[in-house]
Design an enzyme around this catalytic site. Sequence first.
Site, PDB file in Angstrom:
ATOM      1  N   PRO A 160      -5.169   7.373  -7.283  1.00  0.00           N
ATOM      2  CA  PRO A 160      -3.909   7.384  -6.527  1.00  0.00           C
ATOM      3  C   PRO A 160      -2.727   6.932  -7.379  1.00  0.00           C
ATOM      4  O   PRO A 160      -2.902   6.147  -8.313  1.00  0.00           O
ATOM      5  CB  PRO A 160      -4.174   6.371  -5.395  1.00  0.00           C
ATOM      6  CG  PRO A 160      -5.335   5.551  -5.822  1.00  0.00           C
ATOM      7  CD  PRO A 160      -6.115   6.349  -6.816  1.00  0.00           C
ATOM      8  N   ASP A 161      -1.529   7.451  -7.072  1.00  0.00           N
ATOM      9  CA  ASP A 161      -0.331   6.957  -7.765  1.00  0.00           C
ATOM     10  C   ASP A 161       0.185   5.729  -7.027  1.00  0.00           C
ATOM     11  O   ASP A 161      -0.494   5.191  -6.145  1.00  0.00           O
ATOM     12  CB  ASP A 161       0.720   8.077  -7.918  1.00  0.00           C
ATOM     13  CG  ASP A 161       1.263   8.564  -6.581  1.00  0.00           C
ATOM     14  OD1 ASP A 161       0.954   7.945  -5.546  1.00  0.00           O
ATOM     15  OD2 ASP A 161       1.999   9.570  -6.575  1.00  0.00           O
ATOM     16  N   PHE A 162       1.381   5.263  -7.373  1.00  0.00           N
ATOM     17  CA  PHE A 162       1.933   4.095  -6.690  1.00  0.00           C
ATOM     18  C   PHE A 162       2.652   4.480  -5.402  1.00  0.00           C
ATOM     19  O   PHE A 162       2.456   3.891  -4.359  1.00  0.00           O
ATOM     20  CB  PHE A 162       2.970   3.402  -7.597  1.00  0.00           C
ATOM     21  CG  PHE A 162       2.390   2.356  -8.490  1.00  0.00           C
ATOM     22  CD1 PHE A 162       1.066   1.968  -8.395  1.00  0.00           C
ATOM     23  CD2 PHE A 162       3.191   1.724  -9.443  1.00  0.00           C
ATOM     24  CE1 PHE A 162       0.539   0.995  -9.222  1.00  0.00           C
ATOM     25  CE2 PHE A 162       2.673   0.752 -10.271  1.00  0.00           C
ATOM     26  CZ  PHE A 162       1.350   0.387 -10.164  1.00  0.00           C
ATOM     27  N   ARG A 163       3.553   5.472  -5.532  1.00  0.00           N
ATOM     28  CA  ARG A 163       4.584   5.598  -4.500  1.00  0.00           C
ATOM     29  C   ARG A 163       4.449   6.789  -3.561  1.00  0.00           C
ATOM     30  O   ARG A 163       5.291   6.957  -2.684  1.00  0.00           O
ATOM     31  CB  ARG A 163       5.969   5.620  -5.170  1.00  0.00           C
ATOM     32  CG  ARG A 163       6.303   4.299  -5.822  1.00  0.00           C
ATOM     33  CD  ARG A 163       7.628   4.275  -6.534  1.00  0.00           C
ATOM     34  NE  ARG A 163       7.836   2.978  -7.164  1.00  0.00           N
ATOM     35  CZ  ARG A 163       7.342   2.613  -8.341  1.00  0.00           C
ATOM     36  NH1 ARG A 163       6.616   3.458  -9.041  1.00  0.00           N
ATOM     37  NH2 ARG A 163       7.577   1.412  -8.826  1.00  0.00           N
ATOM     38  N   ASN A 202       0.627   5.698 -17.810  1.00  0.00           N
ATOM     39  CA  ASN A 202      -0.679   5.540 -17.182  1.00  0.00           C
ATOM     40  C   ASN A 202      -1.586   4.628 -17.989  1.00  0.00           C
ATOM     41  O   ASN A 202      -1.488   4.542 -19.216  1.00  0.00           O
ATOM     42  CB  ASN A 202      -1.330   6.900 -16.964  1.00  0.00           C
ATOM     43  CG  ASN A 202      -0.512   7.742 -16.005  1.00  0.00           C
ATOM     44  OD1 ASN A 202       0.304   7.210 -15.265  1.00  0.00           O
ATOM     45  ND2 ASN A 202      -0.703   9.052 -16.032  1.00  0.00           N
ATOM     46  N   ASP A 230      -4.993   4.787 -17.413  1.00  0.00           N
ATOM     47  CA  ASP A 230      -6.314   5.288 -17.029  1.00  0.00           C
ATOM     48  C   ASP A 230      -7.100   5.887 -18.185  1.00  0.00           C
ATOM     49  O   ASP A 230      -8.204   6.380 -18.005  1.00  0.00           O
ATOM     50  CB  ASP A 230      -6.174   6.318 -15.898  1.00  0.00           C
ATOM     51  CG  ASP A 230      -5.189   7.430 -16.246  1.00  0.00           C
ATOM     52  OD1 ASP A 230      -5.004   7.731 -17.448  1.00  0.00           O
ATOM     53  OD2 ASP A 230      -4.600   8.006 -15.313  1.00  0.00           O
ATOM     54  N   HIS A 288       2.549   1.397 -20.984  1.00  0.00           N
ATOM     55  CA  HIS A 288       2.202   0.296 -20.101  1.00  0.00           C
ATOM     56  C   HIS A 288       0.820  -0.281 -20.430  1.00  0.00           C
ATOM     57  O   HIS A 288       0.171  -0.890 -19.587  1.00  0.00           O
ATOM     58  CB  HIS A 288       2.294   0.729 -18.635  1.00  0.00           C
ATOM     59  CG  HIS A 288       3.708   0.993 -18.212  1.00  0.00           C
ATOM     60  ND1 HIS A 288       4.055   1.577 -17.018  1.00  0.00           N
ATOM     61  CD2 HIS A 288       4.887   0.742 -18.837  1.00  0.00           C
ATOM     62  CE1 HIS A 288       5.382   1.679 -16.940  1.00  0.00           C
ATOM     63  NE2 HIS A 288       5.898   1.190 -18.033  1.00  0.00           N
TER      64      HIS A 288
HETATM   65  P1  CNA Z   1       4.776   6.633  -9.051  1.00  0.00           P
HETATM   66  O1  CNA Z   1       5.963   5.778  -8.870  1.00  0.00           O
HETATM   67  O2  CNA Z   1       3.646   6.471  -8.093  1.00  0.00           O
HETATM   68  O3  CNA Z   1       5.276   8.146  -9.024  1.00  0.00           O
HETATM   69  C1  CNA Z   1       4.397   9.218  -9.101  1.00  0.00           C
HETATM   70  C2  CNA Z   1       5.185  10.489  -8.917  1.00  0.00           C
HETATM   71  O4  CNA Z   1       4.328  11.571  -9.170  1.00  0.00           O
HETATM   72  C3  CNA Z   1       5.756  10.659  -7.516  1.00  0.00           C
HETATM   73  O5  CNA Z   1       7.100  11.089  -7.599  1.00  0.00           O
HETATM   74  C4  CNA Z   1       4.863  11.746  -6.907  1.00  0.00           C
HETATM   75  O6  CNA Z   1       5.576  12.573  -6.001  1.00  0.00           O
HETATM   76  C5  CNA Z   1       4.464  12.519  -8.127  1.00  0.00           C
HETATM   77  N1  CNA Z   1       3.172  13.187  -8.007  1.00  0.00           N
HETATM   78  C6  CNA Z   1       2.022  12.730  -7.457  1.00  0.00           C
HETATM   79  N2  CNA Z   1       1.040  13.625  -7.574  1.00  0.00           N
HETATM   80  C7  CNA Z   1       1.584  14.701  -8.228  1.00  0.00           C
HETATM   81  C8  CNA Z   1       1.077  15.961  -8.636  1.00  0.00           C
HETATM   82  N3  CNA Z   1      -0.199  16.321  -8.429  1.00  0.00           N
HETATM   83  N4  CNA Z   1       1.921  16.822  -9.260  1.00  0.00           N
HETATM   84  C9  CNA Z   1       3.227  16.487  -9.477  1.00  0.00           C
HETATM   85  N5  CNA Z   1       3.751  15.303  -9.110  1.00  0.00           N
HETATM   86  C10 CNA Z   1       2.943  14.419  -8.494  1.00  0.00           C
HETATM   87  O7  CNA Z   1       4.161   6.479 -10.506  1.00  0.00           O
HETATM   88  P2  CNA Z   1       4.932   6.271 -11.885  1.00  0.00           P
HETATM   89  O8  CNA Z   1       3.933   6.562 -12.929  1.00  0.00           O
HETATM   90  O9  CNA Z   1       6.246   6.929 -11.921  1.00  0.00           O
HETATM   91  O10 CNA Z   1       5.194   4.690 -11.817  1.00  0.00           O
HETATM   92  C11 CNA Z   1       4.979   3.937 -12.874  1.00  0.00           C
HETATM   93  C12 CNA Z   1       3.755   3.011 -12.726  1.00  0.00           C
HETATM   94  C13 CNA Z   1       2.577   3.625 -12.023  1.00  0.00           C
HETATM   95  C14 CNA Z   1       3.240   2.712 -14.068  1.00  0.00           C
HETATM   96  O11 CNA Z   1       3.439   1.379 -14.354  1.00  0.00           O
HETATM   97  C15 CNA Z   1       1.736   3.033 -14.074  1.00  0.00           C
HETATM   98  O12 CNA Z   1       1.024   2.098 -14.828  1.00  0.00           O
HETATM   99  C16 CNA Z   1       1.361   2.975 -12.669  1.00  0.00           C
HETATM  100  N6  CNA Z   1       0.155   3.689 -12.222  1.00  0.00           N
HETATM  101  C17 CNA Z   1      -0.690   4.276 -13.102  1.00  0.00           C
HETATM  102  C18 CNA Z   1      -1.814   4.954 -12.656  1.00  0.00           C
HETATM  103  C19 CNA Z   1      -2.720   5.602 -13.643  1.00  0.00           C
HETATM  104  O13 CNA Z   1      -2.910   5.090 -14.748  1.00  0.00           O
HETATM  105  N7  CNA Z   1      -3.276   6.767 -13.310  1.00  0.00           N
HETATM  106  C20 CNA Z   1      -2.094   4.999 -11.282  1.00  0.00           C
HETATM  107  C21 CNA Z   1      -1.207   4.350 -10.392  1.00  0.00           C
HETATM  108  C22 CNA Z   1      -0.099   3.689 -10.887  1.00  0.00           C
END
Ligand code: CNA
Length: 286
Positions: free
Chosen positions: A45-48, A119, A121, A138
């Site tokens: 999952p993402d954050f937002r 990321n 991950d 990060h």
């Molecule tokens: P965020 O703030 O959660 O934003 C993610 C963005 O991606 C949002 O605008 C979503 O609409 C968009 N999104 C989600 N799925 C898709 C998709 N399939 N295709 C296109 N767009 C999509 O995350 P950010 O990375 O901007 O925020 C920064 C944080 C999140 C960092 O510090 C990371 O370390 C942290 N994070 C990392 C992971 C990971 O390593 N996979 C997971 C969750 C959070």
Amino acid sequence: QNISLPNQILSDLSMDGIVAYIRKKPCRNIVTMVGAGISTAAGIPDFRSPGTGIYHNLKKYNLPYPQAIFELAYFKEHPEPFYELASDLLPGEYRPTKSHFFIKLLEEKGVLLRHYTQNIDNLERLAGISEEKLIEAHGTFYKSHCLGCQNQYGFEWLKRQINRKRIPHCIHCNALVKPDIIFFGENLPRRFYQKMYSDFVECDLLIIMGSSLEVEPFASLALRPSKMCPRLMINLVPVGDNIEFLFGKSANDRDVLWIGDCDAGCQLLADKLGWGDDLIKLLATD
Ligand code: CNA
């Protein structure tokens, strides 16, 4: 009287305009900048994102506010929520997505200058993107340090502690151990600052994918390319107002916003560049 019109940087503010620009220039120094959105298709999952994002699912931890789970001061007093979350997100169970392999493809085609990721991950490494091209802005779960004596621990050790539901403590001084991921209030890795200045002088196309562009200083990388450098953003929802993106405004002659899933956007871009089959082959090697 000859009136010279300013050169339009992109012939067309669309994916086709980007493709024409890559071919005509030709681009050799593409910088990619990504966030959690490129890994959601892997199951992380993402954050937002509303509903599925980590920030929307933190109620069980009783945090004073969602960001507290990634704040150093809070972690030192209450490491339990972070480690409970970490046990769900621990790298090792997930595979890279098409977007990760698209970035690897850019490297193979000799056009990737650098890949900046937020990321943690490890999926970039699993997709084979080389260390030299990669900036893990990060940090990473792959190393951990004791907050007391700074003793270093490897991933397997950390994973064992987490899987046994133990809060990792140093075997030498018993202080708390923290993975080398960057919490709010910590400095980004030195390599981020070392590469950033020259990379964005050389950058001839910036591709941003799957990020809300809410986290600084990462988000402001998008402001670094010259005014002549096109920026392509591939995201599920429009973002970037906070960092002066010109998407959709009349003065814009270089920014393209492609709304949709980043794996689909990457395939479309690869297809239009004539690299679609290469991308599918690369994915099949996983
Ligand atoms: P965020 O703030 O959660 O934003 C993610 C963005 O991606 C949002 O605008 C979503 O609409 C968009 N999104 C989600 N799925 C898709 C998709 N399939 N295709 C296109 N767009 C999509 O995350 P950010 O990375 O901007 O925020 C920064 C944080 C999140 C960092 O510090 C990371 O370390 C942290 N994070 C990392 C992971 C990971 O390593 N996979 C997971 C969750 C959070």
